[in-house]
Motif scaffolding. Structure first.
Motif, PDB file in Angstrom:
ATOM      1  N   ALA A   1       0.864  -1.187   0.000  1.00 20.50           N
ATOM      2  CA  ALA A   1       0.000   0.000   0.000  1.00 20.50           C
ATOM      3  C   ALA A   1       0.898   1.233   0.000  1.00 20.50           C
ATOM      4  CB  ALA A   1      -0.912  -0.004   1.222  1.00 20.50           C
TER       5      ALA A   1
ATOM      6  N   VAL B   1      -1.305  -1.085  -4.330  1.00 21.48           N
ATOM      7  CA  VAL B   1      -2.588  -0.421  -4.114  1.00 21.48           C
ATOM      8  C   VAL B   1      -2.300   0.950  -3.523  1.00 21.48           C
ATOM      9  CG1 VAL B   1      -3.878  -2.561  -3.760  1.00 21.48           C
ATOM     10  CG2 VAL B   1      -2.913  -1.371  -1.788  1.00 21.48           C
TER      11      VAL B   1
ATOM     12  N   GLY C   1      -4.668   4.561   2.048  1.00 20.65           N
ATOM     13  CA  GLY C   1      -5.775   5.420   2.434  1.00 20.65           C
ATOM     14  C   GLY C   1      -5.345   6.519   3.392  1.00 20.65           C
TER      15      GLY C   1
ATOM     16  N   SER D   1      -5.800   1.882   4.624  1.00 17.94           N
ATOM     17  CA  SER D   1      -4.782   1.240   3.783  1.00 17.94           C
ATOM     18  C   SER D   1      -4.883  -0.270   3.884  1.00 17.94           C
ATOM     19  CB  SER D   1      -3.388   1.702   4.207  1.00 17.94           C
ATOM     20  OG  SER D   1      -3.205   3.081   3.967  1.00 17.94           O
TER      21      SER D   1
ATOM     22  N   GLU E   1      -7.539  -2.041   4.632  1.00 15.74           N
ATOM     23  CA  GLU E   1      -8.753  -2.501   3.949  1.00 15.74           C
ATOM     24  C   GLU E   1      -8.562  -2.520   2.439  1.00 15.74           C
ATOM     25  OE1 GLU E   1     -12.704  -1.379   5.275  1.00 15.74           O
ATOM     26  OE2 GLU E   1     -11.807  -0.282   6.944  1.00 15.74           O
ATOM     27  N   ARG E   2      -7.876  -1.529   1.897  1.00 13.62           N
ATOM     28  CA  ARG E   2      -7.647  -1.500   0.453  1.00 13.62           C
ATOM     29  C   ARG E   2      -6.761  -2.668   0.027  1.00 13.62           C
ATOM     30  NH1 ARG E   2      -6.867   4.867  -1.376  1.00 13.62           N
ATOM     31  NH2 ARG E   2      -8.900   5.591  -0.629  1.00 13.62           N
TER      32      ARG E   2
ATOM     33  N   ALA F   1      -8.787  -5.892   0.090  1.00 10.79           N
ATOM     34  CA  ALA F   1      -9.749  -5.980  -1.003  1.00 10.79           C
ATOM     35  C   ALA F   1      -9.170  -6.629  -2.256  1.00 10.79           C
ATOM     36  CB  ALA F   1     -10.274  -4.583  -1.350  1.00 10.79           C
TER      37      ALA F   1
END
Length: 243
Positions: free
Chosen positions: A52, A78, A81, A87, A89-90, A93
């Motif tokens: 991330a 990715v 956030g 971050s 969670e992204r 996902a």
């Protein structure tokens, strides 16, 4: 066992006082992020690697460190956030659907112990969530804003949380559903599972698993990097894996 590993590297690291984002600061000739990724890559499990990043760092910094990474290391990127939780969670996902476990690690902790991390994988698979950490060694004081000591805190049951932190997929999915419903924001990853009311287990880490936050931390990390790099046989305690 298949593990999706997310490395959080989107922080700016203002306390470190460097001109570039903390994950890309060099330590013993290599960036903190590259060191963390290479070390995670050495774990003898089937895995997926996710990083991330701040969107501004993809071309300006990440592409420049690819030569520092093992040639067989594939990394999915990715955008990070606004918060650590966002971050995480992204990254979650985009995990592989076959992943049994989701492991989260701070890019600024490049010297985590490998064997303890494998133990954390086993504990999370059995219990639901685990993390590395160490018992607090110092006497702890509760202090008022003006600096006056209120009390001495019993440290016998207090541990300092490190990463990696490992969560079983089904447990994390339930935890994320609850946190979204409640509006809960945790300070680390396993705190979401604590909020869910399900167990989290500590695995003893090593005090050398420092998080590089200040210039003093970076000096200590440089010494440890040189020590590890001078041990090509991998016999350093942090490098040892069970046969």
């Amino acid at each position: 066992m298949f593990v999706s590993i997310a490395v959080l590297a989107s922080g700016r690291g203002t306390r470190l006082g460097t001109e570039i984002p903390k994950a890309f600061v060099r330590c013993g000739g290599r960036s903190l992020l590259a060191r963390s990724l290479e070390r995670l890559h050495r774990l003898p499990v089937d895995k997926q690697m996710i990083v991330a990043l701040h969107p501004d760092d993809r071309e300006t910094h990440f592409e420049l460190l690819r030569d520092e990474l093992p040639p067989d290391l594939e990394v999915k990127l990715v955008d990070g956030g606004e918060t650590r939780q966002a971050s995480m969670e992204r990254a979650f996902a985009v995990t592989s659907p076959v992943a049994d476990l989701f492991c989260v690690h701070d890019a600024a902790r490049p010297f985590f112990p490998l064997q303890a991390t494998l133990e954390a994988f086993e504990k999370a698979a059995a219990v639901g969530a685990s993390l590395l950490g160490v018992p607090c060694p110092d006497t702890l004081k509760r202090v008022e804003v003006n600096g006056r000591v209120v009390e001495t805190v019993d440290r016998s049951q207090l541990w300092a949380a490190h990463t990696p932190q490992v969560l079983r997929r089904d447990v994390l999915e339930r935890a994320l559903e609850r946190t979204r419903k409640d509006g809960f924001v945790g300070t680390d990853d396993v705190s979401l599972v604590e909020h869910l009311g399900e167990p989290v287990v500590f695995v003893r880490s090593d005090r050398r698993n420092m998080k590089v936050t200040t210039p003093e931390d970076l000096l200590s990390a440089e010494l440890l990097a040189n020590e590890l790099d001078a041990d090509p046989a991998g016999s350093h305690p942090l490098d040892r894996l069970a046969p």
